[in-house]
Enzyme design. Structure first.
Site, PDB file in Angstrom:
ATOM      1  N   ASP A 198      49.267  50.379  44.146  1.00  0.00           N
ATOM      2  CA  ASP A 198      48.627  51.248  44.915  1.00  0.00           C
ATOM      3  C   ASP A 198      48.436  51.273  46.434  1.00  0.00           C
ATOM      4  OD1 ASP A 198      47.919  52.724  42.715  1.00  0.00           O
ATOM      5  OD2 ASP A 198      45.922  51.594  42.335  1.00  0.00           O
ATOM      6  N   MET A 215      34.539  55.752  47.378  1.00  0.00           N
ATOM      7  CA  MET A 215      35.214  56.817  47.512  1.00  0.00           C
ATOM      8  C   MET A 215      34.132  58.047  48.021  1.00  0.00           C
ATOM      9  SD  MET A 215      37.753  56.753  44.290  1.00  0.00           S
ATOM     10  CE  MET A 215      36.427  56.742  43.072  1.00  0.00           C
ATOM     11  N   VAL A 252      30.096  10.296  35.089  1.00  0.00           N
ATOM     12  CA  VAL A 252      31.345  10.336  34.409  1.00  0.00           C
ATOM     13  C   VAL A 252      31.567  10.998  33.045  1.00  0.00           C
ATOM     14  CG1 VAL A 252      33.039   8.596  33.588  1.00  0.00           C
ATOM     15  CG2 VAL A 252      31.407   8.005  35.523  1.00  0.00           C
ATOM     16  N   GLY A 302      37.177  46.720  54.094  1.00  0.00           N
ATOM     17  CA  GLY A 302      36.319  45.410  53.436  1.00  0.00           C
ATOM     18  C   GLY A 302      37.282  44.495  53.353  1.00  0.00           C
ATOM     19  N   GLY A 309      43.970  48.312  43.350  1.00  0.00           N
ATOM     20  CA  GLY A 309      42.999  47.659  44.044  1.00  0.00           C
ATOM     21  C   GLY A 309      41.693  47.369  43.285  1.00  0.00           C
ATOM     22  N   GLY A 310      41.112  46.375  43.775  1.00  0.00           N
ATOM     23  CA  GLY A 310      39.684  46.244  43.200  1.00  0.00           C
ATOM     24  C   GLY A 310      39.824  45.793  41.757  1.00  0.00           C
ATOM     25  N   ASP A 311      39.310  46.102  40.757  1.00  0.00           N
ATOM     26  CA  ASP A 311      39.380  45.888  39.287  1.00  0.00           C
ATOM     27  C   ASP A 311      40.029  47.323  38.506  1.00  0.00           C
ATOM     28  OD1 ASP A 311      38.138  44.217  36.781  1.00  0.00           O
ATOM     29  OD2 ASP A 311      38.103  46.372  36.239  1.00  0.00           O
ATOM     30  N   LYS A 321      54.168  57.441  46.235  1.00  0.00           N
ATOM     31  CA  LYS A 321      55.298  58.031  46.408  1.00  0.00           C
ATOM     32  C   LYS A 321      56.320  58.359  45.176  1.00  0.00           C
ATOM     33  CE  LYS A 321      55.673  56.213  51.210  1.00  0.00           C
ATOM     34  NZ  LYS A 321      56.294  55.576  52.235  1.00  0.00           N
ATOM     35  N   PRO A 353      21.165   5.781  26.015  1.00  0.00           N
ATOM     36  CA  PRO A 353      19.663   5.952  25.865  1.00  0.00           C
ATOM     37  C   PRO A 353      19.310   7.393  26.171  1.00  0.00           C
ATOM     38  CG  PRO A 353      19.954   3.906  26.447  1.00  0.00           C
ATOM     39  CD  PRO A 353      21.459   4.480  26.442  1.00  0.00           C
TER      40      PRO A 353
END
Length: 410
Positions: free
Chosen positions: A200, A337, A26, A366, A253-255, A222, A46
Protein backbone atom coordinates in the site's frame (compact mmCIF):
# COMPACT_ATOMS: atom_id res chain seq x y z
CA UNK A 1 35.49 -30.19 35.50
CA UNK A 2 35.79 -26.43 34.98
CA UNK A 3 38.60 -27.00 32.47
CA UNK A 4 36.20 -28.55 29.96
CA UNK A 5 33.36 -26.82 28.12
CA UNK A 6 29.77 -27.61 29.03
CA UNK A 7 27.97 -30.14 26.87
CA UNK A 8 24.88 -28.50 25.32
CA UNK A 9 21.66 -30.50 25.38
CA UNK A 10 17.92 -29.84 25.21
CA UNK A 11 15.97 -31.25 28.16
CA UNK A 12 12.48 -32.58 27.48
CA UNK A 13 10.80 -31.89 30.79
CA UNK A 14 7.13 -32.45 29.94
CA UNK A 15 5.45 -34.07 32.94
CA UNK A 16 8.77 -34.53 34.73
CA UNK A 17 9.38 -33.22 38.24
CA UNK A 18 11.51 -30.08 38.48
CA UNK A 19 12.33 -28.57 41.85
CA UNK A 20 13.04 -24.86 42.31
CA UNK A 21 14.43 -23.74 45.66
CA UNK A 22 13.78 -20.07 46.38
CA UNK A 23 10.95 -17.84 45.23
CA UNK A 24 12.85 -14.64 44.48
CA UNK A 25 13.88 -12.80 41.34
CA UNK A 26 15.89 -15.70 39.91
CA UNK A 27 12.91 -18.03 40.16
CA UNK A 28 10.66 -15.35 38.70
CA UNK A 29 12.87 -15.19 35.59
CA UNK A 30 13.32 -18.94 35.18
CA UNK A 31 9.90 -20.33 36.03
CA UNK A 32 8.04 -19.19 32.88
CA UNK A 33 10.35 -21.23 30.62
CA UNK A 34 10.01 -24.30 32.83
CA UNK A 35 6.22 -23.93 32.78
CA UNK A 36 6.26 -23.50 29.01
CA UNK A 37 8.32 -26.71 28.75
CA UNK A 38 5.50 -28.59 30.46
CA UNK A 39 7.51 -29.45 33.57
CA UNK A 40 5.87 -30.51 36.81
CA UNK A 41 7.35 -27.63 38.79
CA UNK A 42 7.59 -27.75 42.59
CA UNK A 43 8.68 -24.54 44.30
CA UNK A 44 10.14 -24.88 47.78
CA UNK A 45 10.36 -21.52 49.53
CA UNK A 46 8.88 -19.80 52.60
CA UNK A 47 8.05 -16.73 50.49
CA UNK A 48 7.84 -15.63 46.89
CA UNK A 49 7.59 -12.52 44.75
CA UNK A 50 4.07 -11.45 43.73
CA UNK A 51 4.66 -12.76 40.20
CA UNK A 52 5.77 -16.17 41.45
CA UNK A 53 2.85 -16.28 43.88
CA UNK A 54 0.51 -15.56 40.97
CA UNK A 55 1.93 -18.58 39.10
CA UNK A 56 1.14 -20.75 42.12
CA UNK A 57 -2.35 -19.29 42.50
CA UNK A 58 -3.00 -20.04 38.83
CA UNK A 59 -2.00 -23.67 39.32
CA UNK A 60 1.02 -23.42 37.03
CA UNK A 61 3.37 -24.57 39.80
CA UNK A 62 3.07 -26.36 43.14
CA UNK A 63 4.30 -24.19 46.01
CA UNK A 64 5.59 -25.80 49.21
CA UNK A 65 5.72 -22.86 51.62
CA UNK A 66 8.72 -23.87 53.70
CA UNK A 67 12.52 -23.91 53.58
CA UNK A 68 14.49 -26.63 51.82
CA UNK A 69 14.54 -30.00 53.56
CA UNK A 70 16.58 -33.13 52.91
CA UNK A 71 14.79 -35.34 50.37
CA UNK A 72 13.22 -32.53 48.33
CA UNK A 73 15.36 -33.40 45.30
CA UNK A 74 15.12 -37.20 45.50
CA UNK A 75 12.52 -37.61 42.72
CA UNK A 76 13.53 -34.63 40.60
CA UNK A 77 14.90 -34.70 37.07
CA UNK A 78 16.25 -31.17 37.24
CA UNK A 79 16.77 -28.62 39.99
CA UNK A 80 17.29 -24.89 40.25
CA UNK A 81 18.82 -23.72 43.51
CA UNK A 82 18.28 -20.02 44.08
CA UNK A 83 17.80 -19.31 47.79
CA UNK A 84 19.58 -16.64 49.82
CA UNK A 85 20.78 -19.28 52.31
CA UNK A 86 24.24 -20.39 51.12
CA UNK A 87 24.38 -23.26 53.62
CA UNK A 88 21.03 -24.62 52.39
CA UNK A 89 22.20 -24.21 48.79
CA UNK A 90 25.29 -26.28 49.52
CA UNK A 91 23.26 -29.05 51.18
CA UNK A 92 20.75 -29.11 48.33
CA UNK A 93 23.55 -29.22 45.78
CA UNK A 94 25.07 -32.21 47.57
CA UNK A 95 21.70 -33.98 47.54
CA UNK A 96 21.34 -33.32 43.83
CA UNK A 97 24.79 -34.80 43.22
CA UNK A 98 23.92 -37.88 45.29
CA UNK A 99 20.72 -38.49 43.35
CA UNK A 100 22.28 -37.61 39.97
CA UNK A 101 19.94 -34.69 39.45
CA UNK A 102 21.24 -32.00 37.09
CA UNK A 103 21.43 -28.89 39.22
CA UNK A 104 21.80 -25.17 38.50
CA UNK A 105 23.05 -22.87 41.27
CA UNK A 106 22.46 -19.16 41.02
CA UNK A 107 24.97 -18.37 43.78
CA UNK A 108 27.90 -20.55 42.65
CA UNK A 109 28.06 -21.64 39.02
CA UNK A 110 31.34 -23.50 39.56
CA UNK A 111 29.63 -25.79 42.08
CA UNK A 112 26.72 -26.54 39.78
CA UNK A 113 26.37 -29.54 37.49
CA UNK A 114 24.43 -27.54 34.89
CA UNK A 115 24.40 -23.98 33.58
CA UNK A 116 21.43 -22.09 32.24
CA UNK A 117 22.19 -20.70 28.77
CA UNK A 118 21.01 -17.34 27.50
CA UNK A 119 18.03 -18.39 25.40
CA UNK A 120 15.66 -16.87 22.90
CA UNK A 121 13.33 -18.17 20.21
CA UNK A 122 12.05 -17.24 16.79
CA UNK A 123 9.38 -19.20 14.91
CA UNK A 124 10.12 -22.65 16.28
CA UNK A 125 13.89 -22.20 16.61
CA UNK A 126 15.49 -21.89 20.05
CA UNK A 127 18.84 -20.17 20.33
CA UNK A 128 20.89 -21.06 23.42
CA UNK A 129 24.28 -19.47 24.11
CA UNK A 130 26.90 -20.77 26.56
CA UNK A 131 30.48 -19.65 27.02
CA UNK A 132 33.03 -22.40 26.45
CA UNK A 133 35.46 -21.38 29.18
CA UNK A 134 34.70 -20.80 32.85
CA UNK A 135 36.98 -17.78 33.09
CA UNK A 136 35.07 -16.09 30.29
CA UNK A 137 31.60 -16.74 31.69
CA UNK A 138 30.11 -13.28 31.23
CA UNK A 139 26.29 -13.38 31.21
CA UNK A 140 26.12 -9.97 29.54
CA UNK A 141 28.15 -11.21 26.58
CA UNK A 142 26.13 -14.40 26.13
CA UNK A 143 22.90 -12.41 26.37
CA UNK A 144 24.17 -9.95 23.76
CA UNK A 145 25.10 -12.77 21.37
CA UNK A 146 21.71 -14.40 21.88
CA UNK A 147 19.92 -11.12 21.23
CA UNK A 148 21.90 -10.50 18.06
CA UNK A 149 21.14 -13.95 16.64
CA UNK A 150 17.44 -13.93 17.59
CA UNK A 151 16.92 -10.41 16.29
CA UNK A 152 18.62 -11.33 13.03
CA UNK A 153 16.35 -14.34 12.59
CA UNK A 154 13.27 -12.32 13.45
CA UNK A 155 13.86 -9.33 11.22
CA UNK A 156 15.36 -11.30 8.33
CA UNK A 157 18.85 -9.79 8.47
CA UNK A 158 20.18 -13.23 9.42
CA UNK A 159 18.71 -15.48 6.77
CA UNK A 160 18.52 -19.20 7.39
CA UNK A 161 17.55 -20.89 4.09
CA UNK A 162 14.51 -23.16 4.11
CA UNK A 163 15.56 -26.60 2.88
CA UNK A 164 11.99 -27.84 2.86
CA UNK A 165 9.45 -26.57 0.39
CA UNK A 166 7.46 -23.70 1.82
CA UNK A 167 3.70 -23.78 1.52
CA UNK A 168 2.58 -21.04 -0.88
CA UNK A 169 0.16 -18.56 0.57
CA UNK A 170 -0.49 -14.99 1.54
CA UNK A 171 0.31 -13.03 4.67
CA UNK A 172 -1.73 -9.90 5.37
CA UNK A 173 0.85 -7.88 7.27
CA UNK A 174 0.06 -4.71 9.17
CA UNK A 175 3.06 -2.49 8.58
CA UNK A 176 2.30 0.03 11.29
CA UNK A 177 1.96 3.81 11.06
CA UNK A 178 4.96 4.51 8.82
CA UNK A 179 8.18 4.28 10.80
CA UNK A 180 9.84 1.06 9.55
CA UNK A 181 10.93 0.21 13.09
CA UNK A 182 7.29 -0.05 14.17
CA UNK A 183 6.40 -3.10 12.10
CA UNK A 184 6.03 -6.22 14.23
CA UNK A 185 8.87 -8.73 14.46
CA UNK A 186 6.76 -11.37 12.76
CA UNK A 187 5.74 -9.00 10.00
CA UNK A 188 9.34 -8.09 9.25
CA UNK A 189 10.39 -11.74 9.16
CA UNK A 190 7.61 -12.68 6.73
CA UNK A 191 8.54 -9.71 4.58
CA UNK A 192 12.14 -10.93 4.44
CA UNK A 193 10.96 -14.39 3.29
CA UNK A 194 8.51 -13.17 0.63
CA UNK A 195 8.70 -13.80 -3.11
CA UNK A 196 6.11 -11.13 -3.92
CA UNK A 197 5.15 -8.02 -1.94
CA UNK A 198 1.99 -6.09 -2.79
CA UNK A 199 2.36 -2.82 -0.91
CA UNK A 200 0.00 0.00 0.00
CA UNK A 201 0.99 3.62 -0.41
CA UNK A 202 0.68 4.11 3.35
CA UNK A 203 2.80 1.10 4.27
CA UNK A 204 6.35 1.48 5.63
CA UNK A 205 8.01 2.16 2.27
CA UNK A 206 11.56 2.19 3.65
CA UNK A 207 11.32 -1.56 4.28
CA UNK A 208 10.93 -2.25 0.58
CA UNK A 209 14.47 -1.03 -0.10
CA UNK A 210 15.81 -3.80 2.16
CA UNK A 211 14.26 -6.62 0.14
CA UNK A 212 16.52 -8.90 -1.95
CA UNK A 213 16.63 -8.18 -5.70
CA UNK A 214 14.63 -11.28 -6.62
CA UNK A 215 11.56 -10.12 -4.68
CA UNK A 216 8.83 -8.71 -6.92
CA UNK A 217 7.40 -5.53 -5.40
CA UNK A 218 4.00 -4.41 -6.67
CA UNK A 219 2.53 -1.03 -5.85
CA UNK A 220 -1.14 -1.71 -5.08
CA UNK A 221 -2.05 1.78 -6.26
CA UNK A 222 -0.71 0.97 -9.73
CA UNK A 223 -2.29 -2.43 -10.35
CA UNK A 224 -4.14 -2.21 -13.69
CA UNK A 225 -7.81 -2.19 -12.74
CA UNK A 226 -9.36 -2.81 -16.15
CA UNK A 227 -13.01 -3.56 -15.69
CA UNK A 228 -12.55 -4.35 -12.00
CA UNK A 229 -12.91 -2.16 -8.95
CA UNK A 230 -9.59 -1.33 -7.26
CA UNK A 231 -10.07 -3.75 -4.36
CA UNK A 232 -11.15 -6.58 -6.65
CA UNK A 233 -8.01 -6.10 -8.73
CA UNK A 234 -5.86 -6.33 -5.61
CA UNK A 235 -7.70 -9.48 -4.53
CA UNK A 236 -7.09 -11.01 -7.95
CA UNK A 237 -3.39 -10.17 -7.81
CA UNK A 238 -3.05 -11.86 -4.43
CA UNK A 239 -4.78 -14.99 -5.70
CA UNK A 240 -2.85 -15.17 -8.97
CA UNK A 241 0.60 -14.86 -7.41
CA UNK A 242 -0.21 -17.36 -4.66
CA UNK A 243 -1.48 -19.87 -7.24
CA UNK A 244 1.88 -19.65 -8.97
CA UNK A 245 3.45 -21.09 -5.84
CA UNK A 246 4.75 -17.79 -4.52
CA UNK A 247 4.99 -16.66 -0.93
CA UNK A 248 3.06 -13.38 -1.00
CA UNK A 249 3.00 -10.56 1.53
CA UNK A 250 0.25 -7.98 1.37
CA UNK A 251 1.93 -5.07 3.16
CA UNK A 252 -0.67 -2.68 4.53
CA UNK A 253 -0.41 0.49 6.56
CA UNK A 254 -1.45 0.34 10.22
CA UNK A 255 -3.45 -2.79 11.01
CA UNK A 256 -5.10 -4.90 8.27
CA UNK A 257 -8.47 -4.77 10.01
CA UNK A 258 -8.60 -1.08 10.95
CA UNK A 259 -10.08 0.51 7.81
CA UNK A 260 -7.69 -1.62 5.81
CA UNK A 261 -10.12 -3.94 3.99
CA UNK A 262 -8.19 -6.88 5.32
CA UNK A 263 -11.26 -9.03 5.78
CA UNK A 264 -12.29 -8.48 2.16
CA UNK A 265 -8.92 -9.80 1.04
CA UNK A 266 -9.11 -12.71 3.49
CA UNK A 267 -12.53 -13.69 2.14
CA UNK A 268 -11.26 -13.57 -1.46
CA UNK A 269 -8.33 -15.82 -0.57
CA UNK A 270 -10.56 -18.22 1.36
CA UNK A 271 -12.92 -18.53 -1.62
CA UNK A 272 -9.92 -19.35 -3.81
CA UNK A 273 -8.70 -21.97 -1.31
CA UNK A 274 -5.47 -20.12 -0.56
CA UNK A 275 -4.08 -20.21 2.98
CA UNK A 276 -3.72 -16.82 4.62
CA UNK A 277 -1.93 -15.57 7.72
CA UNK A 278 -2.98 -12.31 9.35
CA UNK A 279 -0.28 -10.36 11.17
CA UNK A 280 -1.74 -7.51 13.24
CA UNK A 281 -0.07 -4.13 13.02
CA UNK A 282 0.22 -1.04 15.19
CA UNK A 283 -2.75 1.14 14.32
CA UNK A 284 -2.11 4.79 13.52
CA UNK A 285 -5.20 5.64 15.55
CA UNK A 286 -3.19 5.08 18.75
CA UNK A 287 0.45 5.27 17.70
CA UNK A 288 0.38 8.56 15.78
CA UNK A 289 -1.25 10.56 18.60
CA UNK A 290 1.23 8.94 20.98
CA UNK A 291 4.16 9.93 18.79
CA UNK A 292 2.86 13.51 18.86
CA UNK A 293 2.62 13.54 22.64
CA UNK A 294 -1.12 12.91 22.86
CA UNK A 295 -2.47 10.04 24.99
CA UNK A 296 -5.84 8.86 23.69
CA UNK A 297 -6.83 8.16 27.31
CA UNK A 298 -5.65 9.86 30.47
CA UNK A 299 -6.71 9.50 34.08
CA UNK A 300 -9.22 12.15 35.03
CA UNK A 301 -9.52 13.36 31.43
CA UNK A 302 -10.71 10.59 29.13
CA UNK A 303 -11.84 7.08 30.02
CA UNK A 304 -12.69 6.13 26.47
CA UNK A 305 -11.64 6.71 22.91
CA UNK A 306 -13.54 6.15 19.69
CA UNK A 307 -12.00 5.66 16.26
CA UNK A 308 -14.04 6.54 13.20
CA UNK A 309 -13.47 6.89 9.48
CA UNK A 310 -13.93 10.36 8.04
CA UNK A 311 -13.65 9.36 4.39
CA UNK A 312 -17.31 10.29 3.86
CA UNK A 313 -18.91 13.40 5.32
CA UNK A 314 -21.55 13.25 8.08
CA UNK A 315 -24.27 14.38 5.66
CA UNK A 316 -23.34 11.74 3.09
CA UNK A 317 -25.94 8.99 2.75
CA UNK A 318 -23.16 6.39 2.71
CA UNK A 319 -21.93 7.35 6.19
CA UNK A 320 -22.39 4.65 8.85
CA UNK A 321 -21.15 6.84 11.71
CA UNK A 322 -23.62 8.08 14.34
CA UNK A 323 -22.17 11.59 14.61
CA UNK A 324 -24.90 12.97 16.93
CA UNK A 325 -24.10 10.26 19.47
CA UNK A 326 -20.36 10.91 19.16
CA UNK A 327 -20.95 14.56 19.97
CA UNK A 328 -22.36 13.56 23.34
CA UNK A 329 -19.36 11.44 24.38
CA UNK A 330 -16.88 12.92 26.85
CA UNK A 331 -13.90 10.84 25.73
CA UNK A 332 -11.46 11.15 22.84
CA UNK A 333 -12.50 11.00 19.21
CA UNK A 334 -9.90 9.88 16.67
CA UNK A 335 -10.73 10.46 13.02
CA UNK A 336 -8.84 8.70 10.25
CA UNK A 337 -8.98 9.68 6.58
CA UNK A 338 -10.85 12.86 7.43
CA UNK A 339 -8.63 15.79 6.46
CA UNK A 340 -10.77 17.01 3.57
CA UNK A 341 -14.01 16.42 5.53
CA UNK A 342 -12.96 17.86 8.90
CA UNK A 343 -14.87 21.09 8.37
CA UNK A 344 -18.22 19.34 8.02
CA UNK A 345 -17.30 16.91 10.78
CA UNK A 346 -16.58 19.79 13.17
CA UNK A 347 -19.82 21.56 12.22
CA UNK A 348 -21.84 18.42 12.86
CA UNK A 349 -20.25 17.77 16.26
CA UNK A 350 -20.86 21.36 17.36
CA UNK A 351 -24.43 21.29 16.05
CA UNK A 352 -25.14 18.29 18.27
CA UNK A 353 -23.71 19.72 21.46
CA UNK A 354 -19.91 19.58 21.31
CA UNK A 355 -18.26 22.78 22.51
CA UNK A 356 -16.70 24.86 19.72
CA UNK A 357 -13.67 25.27 21.99
CA UNK A 358 -12.97 21.54 22.05
CA UNK A 359 -9.26 21.07 21.26
CA UNK A 360 -8.29 19.41 17.98
CA UNK A 361 -4.88 18.18 16.83
CA UNK A 362 -3.96 17.09 13.33
CA UNK A 363 -0.85 14.93 13.09
CA UNK A 364 0.44 14.65 9.53
CA UNK A 365 2.83 11.88 8.41
CA UNK A 366 2.88 10.53 11.97
CA UNK A 367 5.97 8.60 13.20
CA UNK A 368 7.97 9.53 10.08
CA UNK A 369 10.70 12.12 9.61
CA UNK A 370 8.09 14.42 8.05
CA UNK A 371 5.77 14.34 11.07
CA UNK A 372 4.18 17.61 12.11
CA UNK A 373 1.40 18.56 14.48
CA UNK A 374 -1.12 21.35 13.94
CA UNK A 375 -3.46 22.37 16.75
CA UNK A 376 -6.86 24.03 16.50
CA UNK A 377 -10.37 23.84 17.97
CA UNK A 378 -13.62 22.61 16.47
CA UNK A 379 -14.44 26.23 15.70
CA UNK A 380 -11.17 26.91 13.85
CA UNK A 381 -10.09 23.56 12.44
CA UNK A 382 -11.59 24.03 8.96
CA UNK A 383 -9.71 27.27 8.31
CA UNK A 384 -6.57 25.96 10.04
CA UNK A 385 -6.35 22.97 7.71
CA UNK A 386 -6.43 25.30 4.72
CA UNK A 387 -4.09 27.91 6.19
CA UNK A 388 -1.54 25.34 7.35
CA UNK A 389 -1.91 23.22 4.21
CA UNK A 390 -2.46 20.01 6.13
CA UNK A 391 -2.43 17.06 3.73
CA UNK A 392 -3.27 13.37 4.09
CA UNK A 393 -2.26 11.12 5.65
CA UNK A 394 -3.10 12.80 8.93
CA UNK A 395 -4.69 11.54 12.13
CA UNK A 396 -7.16 13.92 13.76
CA UNK A 397 -7.59 13.86 17.54
CA UNK A 398 -10.57 15.64 19.11
CA UNK A 399 -10.88 16.05 22.87
CA UNK A 400 -9.32 17.38 26.05
CA UNK A 401 -6.39 14.94 25.81
CA UNK A 402 -4.94 17.17 23.10
CA UNK A 403 -3.80 19.55 25.82
CA UNK A 404 -2.39 16.92 28.18
CA UNK A 405 0.94 16.33 26.48
CA UNK A 406 1.77 19.98 25.96
CA UNK A 407 0.68 21.38 29.30
CA UNK A 408 1.14 18.39 31.56
CA UNK A 409 -2.54 18.65 32.48
CA UNK A 410 -5.71 19.08 30.47
Amino acid sequence: MAEHPAYPVGLRLTGRRVVVLGGGQVAQRRLPALIAAGADVHLVSPGATPSVEAMADAGEITWHRRPYAEGDLAAAWYALIATSDSEANTRASAEAEAHRVWCVRSDDADAATAWTPATGSSEGVTVAVLTTEARDRDPRRTAAIRDAVVEGLRDGTLVAPHHRTRTPGVALVGGGPGDPDLITVRGRRLLAEADVVIADRLGPRDLLAELPPHVEVIDAAKIPYGRFMAQEAINNALVEHARRGKSVVRLKGGDPYVFGRGMEELHALAEAGIPCTVVPGISSSISVPGAAGIPVTHRGVAHEFTVVSGHVAPDDARSLVDWPSLAKLTGTLVVLMGVDKIGRIAETLVAHGKSPDTPVALVQEGTTAAQRRVDATLATVAETVVAQEVKPPAVIVIGEVVGVGRNGTA
